[in-house]
Design a protein around this motif. Structure first.
Motif, PDB file in Angstrom:
ATOM      1  N   GLU A 193       0.822  -1.211   0.000  1.00  0.00           N
ATOM      2  CA  GLU A 193       0.000   0.000   0.000  1.00  0.00           C
ATOM      3  C   GLU A 193       0.859   1.265   0.000  1.00  0.00           C
ATOM      4  O   GLU A 193       0.425   2.310  -0.500  1.00  0.00           O
ATOM      5  N   ASP A 196       1.587   1.940  -3.622  1.00  0.00           N
ATOM      6  CA  ASP A 196       0.389   2.446  -4.291  1.00  0.00           C
ATOM      7  C   ASP A 196       0.129   3.902  -3.919  1.00  0.00           C
ATOM      8  O   ASP A 196      -0.202   4.727  -4.784  1.00  0.00           O
ATOM      9  N   ALA A 197       0.306   4.223  -2.645  1.00  0.00           N
ATOM     10  CA  ALA A 197       0.086   5.594  -2.198  1.00  0.00           C
ATOM     11  C   ALA A 197       1.111   6.543  -2.819  1.00  0.00           C
ATOM     12  O   ALA A 197       0.782   7.680  -3.185  1.00  0.00           O
ATOM     13  N   ARG A 199       2.562   6.191  -5.758  1.00  0.00           N
ATOM     14  CA  ARG A 199       2.207   6.402  -7.164  1.00  0.00           C
ATOM     15  C   ARG A 199       1.039   7.375  -7.291  1.00  0.00           C
ATOM     16  O   ARG A 199       1.015   8.210  -8.206  1.00  0.00           O
ATOM     17  N   VAL A 200       0.090   7.261  -6.384  1.00  0.00           N
ATOM     18  CA  VAL A 200      -1.045   8.183  -6.408  1.00  0.00           C
ATOM     19  C   VAL A 200      -0.577   9.617  -6.168  1.00  0.00           C
ATOM     20  O   VAL A 200      -1.089  10.571  -6.772  1.00  0.00           O
ATOM     21  N   ASP A 201       0.415   9.774  -5.307  1.00  0.00           N
ATOM     22  CA  ASP A 201       0.939  11.108  -5.008  1.00  0.00           C
ATOM     23  C   ASP A 201       1.865  11.629  -6.102  1.00  0.00           C
ATOM     24  O   ASP A 201       2.382  12.751  -5.995  1.00  0.00           O
ATOM     25  N   THR A 208      10.273   6.567  -5.313  1.00  0.00           N
ATOM     26  CA  THR A 208       9.695   5.432  -4.573  1.00  0.00           C
ATOM     27  C   THR A 208      10.776   4.580  -3.942  1.00  0.00           C
ATOM     28  O   THR A 208      10.657   4.149  -2.786  1.00  0.00           O
TER      29      THR A 208
END
Length: 303
Positions: A193, A196-197, A199-201, A208
């Motif tokens: 997660e 994923d967070a 990439r969303v940001d 990363t």
């Protein structure tokens, strides 16, 4: 209540039974030999009963630590090679990160298998390969001669000035893939997660890696690094046994090989045992020192 106690008793008995063979093996091969430390206080000669051997007290400790002793040169080689190995410690981390970022699974397995395989090759075979490649009549010198790149052959295995760095390179080649597996396991334990967070940001791949992957495996890296520091006096024996030759003798005479030479080749068992006791005491001191440092830095001890 009775059934719970009975169940716990059965589980405890089963666990003890499973651990017992390993405890026995450890006791036989690691603790019983400690009785041999008594030889450091006697001028022991093979074939003479210990009761008839002269008691010399701390004579061999004085010889080992006194002026003119070869031990100081041996310790220099040991510490330099251990320090060079510590400098290469981040390389398996980098390899693990690069493997984790590969999207092509077939290529990833190929690279991982290729880099891990040398770990399971014995040092005798490694020396045979190195000799066929880097000896004066080896493949490398033949290719250089055919291409007219070098007139004088390269004597890699007999290069005294670069012996420490050459042996460090061989050790790195042999162990980097296996050590990377540990860090790959640490990377796989990071919560997905978080990625994923990120990439969303809008974080890119390098961001990363720097902000999620590296902090995630840093505890594992620190523990392994501290354990390596506590094991500075143990460079291993097999590598330097097979690569030892008169041209690099003064650079590859590390502590483990020195004990072998004194104890087995020269038959001075008492002095070799003294060096072994000295190594054990210093290693334990380093281990407990590093353990206290880890407790203060991490808030948790290693052992």
């Amino acid at each position: 209540m009775f059934s719970k106690k009975a169940g716990w008793s059965r589980n405890r008995t089963m666990l003890v039974s499973m651990a017992a063979p390993f405890m026995i093996i450890t006791f036989i091969f690691y603790y019983i030999p400690l009785f041999g430390w008594v030889y450091v206080f006697f001028d022991y000669k093979p074939g003479i009963p210990l009761g008839n051997t002269p008691y010399v007290g701390l004579k061999f400790f004085e010889l080992a630590l006194g002026p003119g002793s070869d031990l100081y040169k041996v310790l220099k080689n040991t510490f330099v090679l251990s320090f060079l190995a510590l400098l290469t410690a981040p390389l398996p981390v980098m390899l693990a990160i690069m493997l984790s970022e590969l999207k092509n699974h077939r290529f990833k397995k190929l690279v991982q298998t290729t880099t891990t395989l040398p770990y399971f090759i014995s040092w005798i075979i490694v020396f045979s390969l190195a000799f066929s490649m880097f000896s004066i009549d080896g493949l490398v010198n033949r290719i250089l001669g055919m291409l007219n790149i070098s007139d004088a052959p390269l004597n890699v295995l007999g290069n005294n000035a670069g012996a420490w760095y050459i042996q460090t390179a061989f050790h790195l080649w042999k162990t980097i893939g296996f050590n990377a597996i540990i860090y790959l396991a640490a990377i796989s334990g990071i919560d997905l997660e978080q990625f994923d967070a990120a990439r969303v940001d809008g974080a890119n791949r390098l961001q990363t890696i720097w902000h999620i992957t590296v902090p995630g495996i840093m505890p594992t890296f620190i523990v392994l690094l501290l354990l390596s520091v506590s094991n500075l006096l143990s460079n291993g024996f097999e590598q330097f046994f097979v690569f030892y030759n008169p041209l690099v003798a003064d650079k590859l005479n590390v502590l483990d090989y020195y004990i072998y030479r004194v104890g087995i080749l020269q038959g001075d068992y008492a002095y070799a045992t003294t060096i072994g006791v000295f190594k054990t005491i210093v290693s334990l001191a380093l281990l407990f020192t590093i353990n206290q440092i880890a407790k203060k830095v991490r808030g948790e001890a290693i052992v």
